[in-house]
Design a protein around this motif. Structure first.
Motif, mmCIF file in Angstrom:
data_model
loop_
_atom_site.group_PDB
_atom_site.id
_atom_site.type_symbol
_atom_site.label_atom_id
_atom_site.label_comp_id
_atom_site.label_asym_id
_atom_site.label_seq_id
_atom_site.Cartn_x
_atom_site.Cartn_y
_atom_site.Cartn_z
ATOM 1 N N TYR A 146 16.395 -117.939 11.880
ATOM 2 C CA TYR A 146 16.752 -118.243 10.488
ATOM 3 C C TYR A 146 15.638 -119.060 9.819
ATOM 4 O O TYR A 146 15.215 -118.745 8.699
ATOM 5 C CB TYR A 146 18.079 -119.001 10.449
ATOM 6 C CG TYR A 146 18.390 -119.655 9.131
ATOM 7 C CD1 TYR A 146 18.898 -118.921 8.066
ATOM 8 C CD2 TYR A 146 18.170 -121.022 8.947
ATOM 9 C CE1 TYR A 146 19.178 -119.531 6.853
ATOM 10 C CE2 TYR A 146 18.459 -121.630 7.744
ATOM 11 C CZ TYR A 146 18.953 -120.884 6.694
ATOM 12 O OH TYR A 146 19.225 -121.488 5.502
ATOM 13 N N TRP A 175 16.106 -113.884 8.093
ATOM 14 C CA TRP A 175 17.120 -114.942 8.018
ATOM 15 C C TRP A 175 18.535 -114.392 8.117
ATOM 16 O O TRP A 175 19.438 -115.068 8.598
ATOM 17 C CB TRP A 175 16.932 -115.904 6.849
ATOM 18 C CG TRP A 175 16.759 -115.401 5.472
ATOM 19 C CD1 TRP A 175 15.576 -115.240 4.799
ATOM 20 C CD2 TRP A 175 17.785 -115.036 4.536
ATOM 21 N NE1 TRP A 175 15.823 -114.787 3.521
ATOM 22 C CE2 TRP A 175 17.163 -114.659 3.324
ATOM 23 C CE3 TRP A 175 19.175 -114.996 4.601
ATOM 24 C CZ2 TRP A 175 17.862 -114.248 2.213
ATOM 25 C CZ3 TRP A 175 19.889 -114.578 3.479
ATOM 26 C CH2 TRP A 175 19.224 -114.209 2.306
ATOM 27 N N GLY A 189 19.175 -114.236 11.766
ATOM 28 C CA GLY A 189 19.431 -115.609 12.228
ATOM 29 C C GLY A 189 20.862 -116.039 11.939
ATOM 30 O O GLY A 189 21.543 -116.579 12.813
ATOM 31 N N ILE A 190 21.334 -115.767 10.738
ATOM 32 C CA ILE A 190 22.719 -116.119 10.375
ATOM 33 C C ILE A 190 23.702 -115.364 11.262
ATOM 34 O O ILE A 190 24.691 -115.931 11.737
ATOM 35 C CB ILE A 190 22.984 -115.846 8.880
ATOM 36 C CG1 ILE A 190 22.200 -116.839 8.014
ATOM 37 C CG2 ILE A 190 24.479 -115.931 8.562
ATOM 38 C CD1 ILE A 190 22.221 -116.537 6.523
#
Length: 162
Positions: free
Chosen positions: A79, A118, A121-122
């Protein structure tokens, strides 16, 4: 406290992105302006992009923000790398709008396709939710990939109109 549990969602990870976009959107080159970027985009792409955007930005509200497991910690690193790449893609466009990178297809599309980092990542951080959802990380990442493909296709079309 029970209330804090519901405030600790992965939606918090989207706040820096929302703030960044609100603060710097007006500094991007003219090709990103609402009138030009959205002009003559096929309806299927517009609707697919907006519906999938709502989904991938809303789902984190039910995903628990936790950094307890190794996978969640790896997700947080991904992220952070994604945020840096995304912010850099904007900075180059703002600071050097006439450089070769900014004038290229890959450079113009960078703010669209770097979001996948990202999002992944989340998805890895929010591997639990307040509801029973099987395979939540895979579902979220798959929906994010779909959104990024459509969003990038939109950017591709917008670039070729310039």
């Amino acid at each position: 406290m029970r209330v804090n549990k519901y405030l600790s969602t992965c939606f918090l990870l989207l706040i820096p992105i929302f703030i960044w976009n609100l603060v710097f959107i007006d500094y991007l080159p003219i090709g990103y302006s609402k009138n030009i970027f959205w002009e003559d985009i096929p309806l299927l792409i517009k609707y697919s992009e907006n519906i999938s955007r709502v989904i991938v930005l809303a789902l984190p509200t039910i995903m628990v923000l936790s950094l307890k497991t190794k996978l969640q910690k790896i997700g947080f690193i991904i992220y952070c790398i994604g945020l840096v790449l995304y912010f850099l893609s904007w900075i180059v466009m703002i600071v050097c709008p006439n450089c070769n990178w900014s004038q290229s297809l890959i450079g113009f599309m960078a703010p669209a396709y770097t979001t996948i980092v990202w999002f992944i990542g989340i998805g890895l951080i929010g591997n639990q939710s307040f509801f029973k959802i099987k395979y939540l990380p895979a579902l979220y990442i798959s929906l994010s990939v779909f959104f990024v493909i459509i969003h990038s296709l939109h950017a591709y079309i917008a670039f070729h109109k310039l």
